[in-house]
Design a protein around this motif. Structure first.
Motif, PDB file in Angstrom:
ATOM      1  N   GLN A 195      41.781  55.553  47.563  1.00 44.68           N
ATOM      2  CA  GLN A 195      42.889  55.025  48.357  1.00 44.68           C
ATOM      3  C   GLN A 195      42.467  54.632  49.767  1.00 44.68           C
ATOM      4  OE1 GLN A 195      46.238  57.657  48.283  1.00 44.68           O
ATOM      5  NE2 GLN A 195      46.458  57.575  46.051  1.00 44.68           N
ATOM      6  N   GLY A 196      41.437  55.232  50.281  1.00 43.32           N
ATOM      7  CA  GLY A 196      41.003  54.886  51.625  1.00 43.32           C
ATOM      8  C   GLY A 196      40.057  53.711  51.676  1.00 43.32           C
ATOM      9  N   ARG A 197      39.808  53.064  50.540  1.00 40.60           N
ATOM     10  CA  ARG A 197      38.842  51.975  50.474  1.00 40.60           C
ATOM     11  C   ARG A 197      39.506  50.724  49.920  1.00 40.60           C
ATOM     12  NH1 ARG A 197      32.926  52.307  47.419  1.00 40.60           N
ATOM     13  NH2 ARG A 197      31.850  50.807  48.769  1.00 40.60           N
ATOM     14  N   LEU A 198      39.061  49.578  50.393  1.00 45.41           N
ATOM     15  CA  LEU A 198      39.626  48.310  49.939  1.00 45.41           C
ATOM     16  C   LEU A 198      38.881  47.843  48.699  1.00 45.41           C
ATOM     17  CD1 LEU A 198      41.676  46.087  50.487  1.00 45.41           C
ATOM     18  CD2 LEU A 198      39.974  44.949  51.923  1.00 45.41           C
ATOM     19  N   ILE A 199      39.604  47.696  47.592  1.00 41.95           N
ATOM     20  CA  ILE A 199      39.052  47.224  46.324  1.00 41.95           C
ATOM     21  C   ILE A 199      39.502  45.777  46.143  1.00 41.95           C
ATOM     22  CG2 ILE A 199      38.763  47.720  43.880  1.00 41.95           C
ATOM     23  CD1 ILE A 199      37.956  50.023  45.701  1.00 41.95           C
ATOM     24  N   VAL A 200      38.552  44.856  45.982  1.00 36.18           N
ATOM     25  CA  VAL A 200      38.858  43.423  45.937  1.00 36.18           C
ATOM     26  C   VAL A 200      38.323  42.841  44.638  1.00 36.18           C
ATOM     27  CG1 VAL A 200      38.635  41.204  47.113  1.00 36.18           C
ATOM     28  CG2 VAL A 200      38.683  43.313  48.448  1.00 36.18           C
ATOM     29  N   LEU A 201      39.165  42.086  43.956  1.00 32.44           N
ATOM     30  CA  LEU A 201      38.749  41.351  42.765  1.00 32.44           C
ATOM     31  C   LEU A 201      38.235  39.979  43.184  1.00 32.44           C
ATOM     32  CD1 LEU A 201      38.650  40.837  39.668  1.00 32.44           C
ATOM     33  CD2 LEU A 201      41.013  40.033  39.858  1.00 32.44           C
ATOM     34  N   VAL A 202      37.060  39.601  42.685  1.00 29.56           N
ATOM     35  CA  VAL A 202      36.471  38.292  42.970  1.00 29.56           C
ATOM     36  C   VAL A 202      36.392  37.525  41.661  1.00 29.56           C
ATOM     37  CG1 VAL A 202      34.502  37.058  43.928  1.00 29.56           C
ATOM     38  CG2 VAL A 202      35.126  39.291  44.841  1.00 29.56           C
ATOM     39  N   SER A 203      37.060  36.379  41.615  1.00 27.62           N
ATOM     40  CA  SER A 203      37.123  35.602  40.380  1.00 27.62           C
ATOM     41  C   SER A 203      37.250  34.124  40.717  1.00 27.62           C
ATOM     42  CB  SER A 203      38.308  36.049  39.519  1.00 27.62           C
ATOM     43  OG  SER A 203      38.439  35.238  38.369  1.00 27.62           O
ATOM     44  N   LYS A 204      36.659  33.289  39.861  1.00 29.98           N
ATOM     45  CA  LYS A 204      36.830  31.844  39.970  1.00 29.98           C
ATOM     46  C   LYS A 204      38.049  31.361  39.195  1.00 29.98           C
ATOM     47  CE  LYS A 204      34.298  29.408  41.635  1.00 29.98           C
ATOM     48  NZ  LYS A 204      34.250  28.908  43.034  1.00 29.98           N
ATOM     49  N   ASP A 205      38.677  32.271  38.464  1.00 29.72           N
ATOM     50  CA  ASP A 205      39.852  31.943  37.661  1.00 29.72           C
ATOM     51  C   ASP A 205      41.097  32.006  38.552  1.00 29.72           C
ATOM     52  OD1 ASP A 205      41.836  31.597  35.826  1.00 29.72           O
ATOM     53  OD2 ASP A 205      41.100  33.079  34.401  1.00 29.72           O
ATOM     54  N   ILE A 206      41.749  30.872  38.751  1.00 27.19           N
ATOM     55  CA  ILE A 206      42.911  30.823  39.642  1.00 27.19           C
ATOM     56  C   ILE A 206      44.053  31.667  39.081  1.00 27.19           C
ATOM     57  CG2 ILE A 206      44.631  29.302  40.682  1.00 27.19           C
ATOM     58  CD1 ILE A 206      42.591  27.096  40.708  1.00 27.19           C
ATOM     59  N   ASN A 207      44.315  31.555  37.783  1.00 28.86           N
ATOM     60  CA  ASN A 207      45.428  32.300  37.195  1.00 28.86           C
ATOM     61  C   ASN A 207      45.201  33.805  37.268  1.00 28.86           C
ATOM     62  OD1 ASN A 207      46.873  29.984  36.487  1.00 28.86           O
ATOM     63  ND2 ASN A 207      45.737  29.752  34.585  1.00 28.86           N
ATOM     64  N   MET A 208      43.967  34.229  37.147  1.00 25.77           N
ATOM     65  CA  MET A 208      43.687  35.656  37.249  1.00 25.77           C
ATOM     66  C   MET A 208      43.931  36.158  38.672  1.00 25.77           C
ATOM     67  SD  MET A 208      40.296  37.689  36.019  1.00 25.77           S
ATOM     68  CE  MET A 208      40.254  39.480  35.974  1.00 25.77           C
ATOM     69  N   ARG A 209      43.580  35.348  39.649  1.00 27.05           N
ATOM     70  CA  ARG A 209      43.853  35.746  41.031  1.00 27.05           C
ATOM     71  C   ARG A 209      45.354  35.805  41.297  1.00 27.05           C
ATOM     72  NH1 ARG A 209      39.770  31.830  42.251  1.00 27.05           N
ATOM     73  NH2 ARG A 209      41.341  30.502  43.242  1.00 27.05           N
ATOM     74  N   ILE A 210      46.096  34.890  40.689  1.00 22.13           N
ATOM     75  CA  ILE A 210      47.552  34.912  40.860  1.00 22.13           C
ATOM     76  C   ILE A 210      48.142  36.177  40.249  1.00 22.13           C
ATOM     77  CG2 ILE A 210      49.691  33.743  40.219  1.00 22.13           C
ATOM     78  CD1 ILE A 210      48.183  31.106  40.381  1.00 22.13           C
ATOM     79  N   LYS A 211      47.685  36.545  39.056  1.00 24.04           N
ATOM     80  CA  LYS A 211      48.186  37.761  38.416  1.00 24.04           C
ATOM     81  C   LYS A 211      47.832  38.999  39.239  1.00 24.04           C
ATOM     82  CE  LYS A 211      46.344  37.046  34.322  1.00 24.04           C
ATOM     83  NZ  LYS A 211      45.999  37.271  32.893  1.00 24.04           N
ATOM     84  N   ALA A 212      46.626  39.016  39.800  1.00 26.28           N
ATOM     85  CA  ALA A 212      46.227  40.163  40.612  1.00 26.28           C
ATOM     86  C   ALA A 212      47.112  40.299  41.846  1.00 26.28           C
ATOM     87  CB  ALA A 212      44.760  40.023  41.015  1.00 26.28           C
ATOM     88  N   ARG A 213      47.402  39.201  42.499  1.00 31.44           N
ATOM     89  CA  ARG A 213      48.250  39.266  43.691  1.00 31.44           C
ATOM     90  C   ARG A 213      49.684  39.619  43.330  1.00 31.44           C
ATOM     91  NH1 ARG A 213      45.307  33.780  45.572  1.00 31.44           N
ATOM     92  NH2 ARG A 213      43.465  34.726  46.541  1.00 31.44           N
ATOM     93  N   ALA A 214      50.127  39.193  42.132  1.00 30.80           N
ATOM     94  CA  ALA A 214      51.468  39.575  41.693  1.00 30.80           C
ATOM     95  C   ALA A 214      51.565  41.080  41.468  1.00 30.80           C
ATOM     96  CB  ALA A 214      51.832  38.823  40.413  1.00 30.80           C
ATOM     97  N   LEU A 215      50.456  41.710  41.102  1.00 31.76           N
ATOM     98  CA  LEU A 215      50.425  43.159  40.918  1.00 31.76           C
ATOM     99  C   LEU A 215      50.131  43.907  42.213  1.00 31.76           C
ATOM    100  CD1 LEU A 215      48.418  43.335  37.560  1.00 31.76           C
ATOM    101  CD2 LEU A 215      50.876  43.651  37.873  1.00 31.76           C
ATOM    102  N   GLY A 216      50.001  43.183  43.313  1.00 33.99           N
ATOM    103  CA  GLY A 216      49.714  43.821  44.593  1.00 33.99           C
ATOM    104  C   GLY A 216      48.256  44.167  44.785  1.00 33.99           C
ATOM    105  N   LEU A 217      47.358  43.500  44.063  1.00 28.31           N
ATOM    106  CA  LEU A 217      45.927  43.779  44.156  1.00 28.31           C
ATOM    107  C   LEU A 217      45.240  42.674  44.952  1.00 28.31           C
ATOM    108  CD1 LEU A 217      45.301  44.788  40.432  1.00 28.31           C
ATOM    109  CD2 LEU A 217      45.749  46.310  42.360  1.00 28.31           C
ATOM    110  N   PRO A 218      44.348  43.010  45.873  1.00 27.93           N
ATOM    111  CA  PRO A 218      43.626  41.973  46.625  1.00 27.93           C
ATOM    112  C   PRO A 218      42.708  41.183  45.701  1.00 27.93           C
ATOM    113  CG  PRO A 218      43.473  44.117  47.718  1.00 27.93           C
ATOM    114  CD  PRO A 218      44.037  44.366  46.356  1.00 27.93           C
ATOM    115  N   ALA A 219      42.726  39.868  45.832  1.00 26.37           N
ATOM    116  CA  ALA A 219      41.894  38.987  45.008  1.00 26.37           C
ATOM    117  C   ALA A 219      41.406  37.829  45.862  1.00 26.37           C
ATOM    118  CB  ALA A 219      42.673  38.469  43.801  1.00 26.37           C
TER     119      ALA A 219
END
Length: 574
Positions: free
Chosen positions: A231-255
């Motif tokens: 919880q004290g660390r920033l976890i970031v998803l890195v992807s070239k897939d636009i739809n996957m980044r959109i889904k991650a942000r919809a779940l409140g996940l940094p992408a």
């Protein structure tokens, strides 16, 4: 005598009716009444001490139960000027809500979870995150294994990533897997982070609409589980897939997208090869100027050695121009040498004049004149021309090539190639030899050869046919698929539509150049047909930025279209 009522607050004045009653006309009752009247009467400024004394007397008149009330916790809080301290639960909640912000401010390294498409897009991407750590889910490794077969660039990149991961995981114990593998193990000093593999099942709760059987959703679940664990660390998803980044942000996940392969974020900052000089250029740079002429070659050039504040911003083979509105002759020059705050400028040959035409072609604008000076310079081995449709890139390149192959004999052959990426639907396989398969893609070559074909009135039809056959015999059309391993010696190589090439493909082509070979890259980064390339990641943008300032290369961005008024208007409004 009965006691008065107990006051509810400290130093509360007693009401006159609460005083003990005595007989009528007694002196004590009259005195008490007078005292109460004096207490309740609004006092003037001089009587303030009297009010305090009366209040003190009233407080002294309080009985023992009143003193107990004053000693209670509530009374002490009322008497105290300090605010009520917050409870421990409130402080704990506030600390927990700001844990992520404080962790970000403390400089803690991030943990990047890489999607498979990032690794297949750039096989060295795991070394591009500086001091931050990398996490690879097992589903990512499975997808790499599924895409490693074949001869495509994607399969080749997948195999390269697998070999890199195998080298990193070689000769390590189980503790190193748990604590992370140092990314600098293979000599990449810029990568100071660690590589983590998924070694256990990550429990995550995803919405019902995201089936866990899909690989993308599994990676999203891993990012969610890691965020809950650390919880004290920033976890970031890195992807070239636009739809996957959109889904991650919809779940409140940094992408985030992977931008390390992009040369420039804003293509407006791309090197144009041209600099406009200010009106006071000679006043600020003419002090101590030296000039001389060189008449050794076929063309005479004037050289200027200048010193001034603009010199550090110049690059070798960059073109400078100064056009004064008073009707004076414009000044066109090329930077040939830079040493500190001193630069050497060389005047240009005017290819706009008919006597300096190249295979019957003259420059129609300033940028075309700059381009022909680069194309006709034997000391310039690599030239890039950018510009919108109709600016004359291919025509100028072919004219310069024919003039130097058939007239000057500087090169012995023209090699013309381009990327076979269709604009619309693919028409399928094409029959014939390599050159016959490339003919449908060479419409631009045929159209420009018709413009460049010199009519020979003396020879008639036979003479024109012989000239055309001679030109065709000196132009070879080659496919990019068969370039690896070749070496071009004394060739004039034209790479058309180079904006559709990746940086790796561009490197493969340029490294084919042998002694005496000149390579031209033509393209328009606004017309990229490859679905996985952008203006910032195109191979043409890559080489323009990497080769700028090299003494044997040059670049010009053609600004004005010369094809037709219809084409120019369409380029502006569409």
């Amino acid at each position: 005598m009965p006691l008065p009522k107990i006051p509810k607050k400290p130093a509360t004045l007693l009401d006159p009716k609460d005083y003990p009653k005595t007989g009528k006309g007694s002196k004590s009752s009259k005195k008490a009444a007078n005292d109460s009247t004096a207490i309740n009467k609004p006092a003037a400024a001089p009587n303030v001490p009297q009010i305090k004394t009366a209040a003190a007397d009233a407080s002294k008149a309080l009985n023992k139960p009143a003193e107990v009330a004053l000693k209670s916790k509530e009374a002490k809080e009322l008497l105290s000027d300090k605010p009520v301290p917050p409870t421990k639960k409130l402080a704990h909640t506030r600390l927990k809500s700001s844990a992520r912000k404080s962790a970000a401010k403390s400089g803690m390294t991030k943990l990047f979870v890489l999607d498979t498409n990032v690794l297949m897009h750039d096989p060295t991407s795991i070394f591009r995150f500086e001091e931050h750590d990398i996490f690879l889910p097992m589903s990512t490794l499975e997808e790499l294994d599924n895409h490693k077969r074949g001869m495509s660039d994607v399969a080749r990149n997948a195999r390269q990533v697998s070999r890199t991961l195998d080298s990193l995981a070689e000769d390590i114990d189980e503790d190193a897997i748990q604590n992370g593998i140092a990314l600098s193990k293979l000599g990449n000093k810029e990568a100071k982070g660690r590589l983590f593999f998924q070694t256990k099942l990550q429990a995550a709760t995803l919405p019902i609409g995201l089936p866990p059987s899909k690989t993308d959703n599994q990676i999203l679940g891993i990012v969610q589980a890691l965020s809950a664990e650390q919880q004290g660390r920033l976890i970031v998803l890195v992807s070239k897939d636009i739809n996957m980044r959109i889904k991650a942000r919809a779940l409140g996940l940094p992408a985030e997208d992977y931008f390390n392969d992009q040369v420039l974020e804003d293509t407006d900052l791309l090197y144009s090869g041209v600099m406009v000089l200010p009106d006071d250029f000679w006043e600020t740079h003419g002090k101590g100027m030296e000039s001389w002429q060189d008449n050794r070659g076929a063309v005479s050039h004037t050289y200027y050695r200048i010193t001034g504040p603009l010199v550090p911003t110049m690059l070798v083979n960059q073109f400078l121009y100064l056009e004064l509105p008073a009707g004076d002759a414009p000044f066109y020059a090329q930077v040939t040498q830079i040493s500190g705050k001193t630069a050497v400028l060389k005047t240009l040959r005017d290819y706009a004049h008919a006597k300096n035409s190249v295979w019957g072609i003259t420059a129609r604008n300033r940028e075309q004149n700059f381009a022909l000076n680069l194309l006709m310079d034997p000391e310039c081995d690599f030239v890039t021309l950018l510009g919108q449709a109709g600016t004359g890139k291919t025509l100028l390149a072919l004219a310069a090539g024919l003039a130097q192959v058939l007239e000057a004999k500087t090169y012995n052959e023209i090699i013309f190639t381009r990327v076979t990426v269709p604009v619309g639907e693919d028409i399928g396989f094409l029959p014939g030899t390599e050159e016959e398969k490339m003919n449908p893609w060479m419409g631009a070559l045929d159209d420009n050869l018709e413009v460049l074909h010199k009519p020979n009135s003396e020879g008639g039809e036979w003479g024109r046919a012989a000239t055309q056959d001679l030109i065709r015999s000196r132009i070879k059309v080659k496919s990019l698929n068969f370039m690896r391993g070749r070496t071009f010696v004394d060739k004039f190589v034209i790479i058309d539509e180079a904006q559709n090439l990746t940086p790796k493909q561009m490197k493969t082509l340029i490294t084919r150049a042998g002694p005496g070979t000149k390579i031209l890259c033509l393209g328009n980064i606004a017309q990229i047909d490859t679905p996985y390339l952008t203006e910032g990641s195109s191979g043409l943008t890559y080489v323009v930025d990497r080769f700028k300032g090299w003494e044997h290369s040059g670049h010009v961005t053609l600004a004005r279209g010369e094809r037709s008024r219809l084409a120019d208007f369409a380029s502006d409004v569409l």
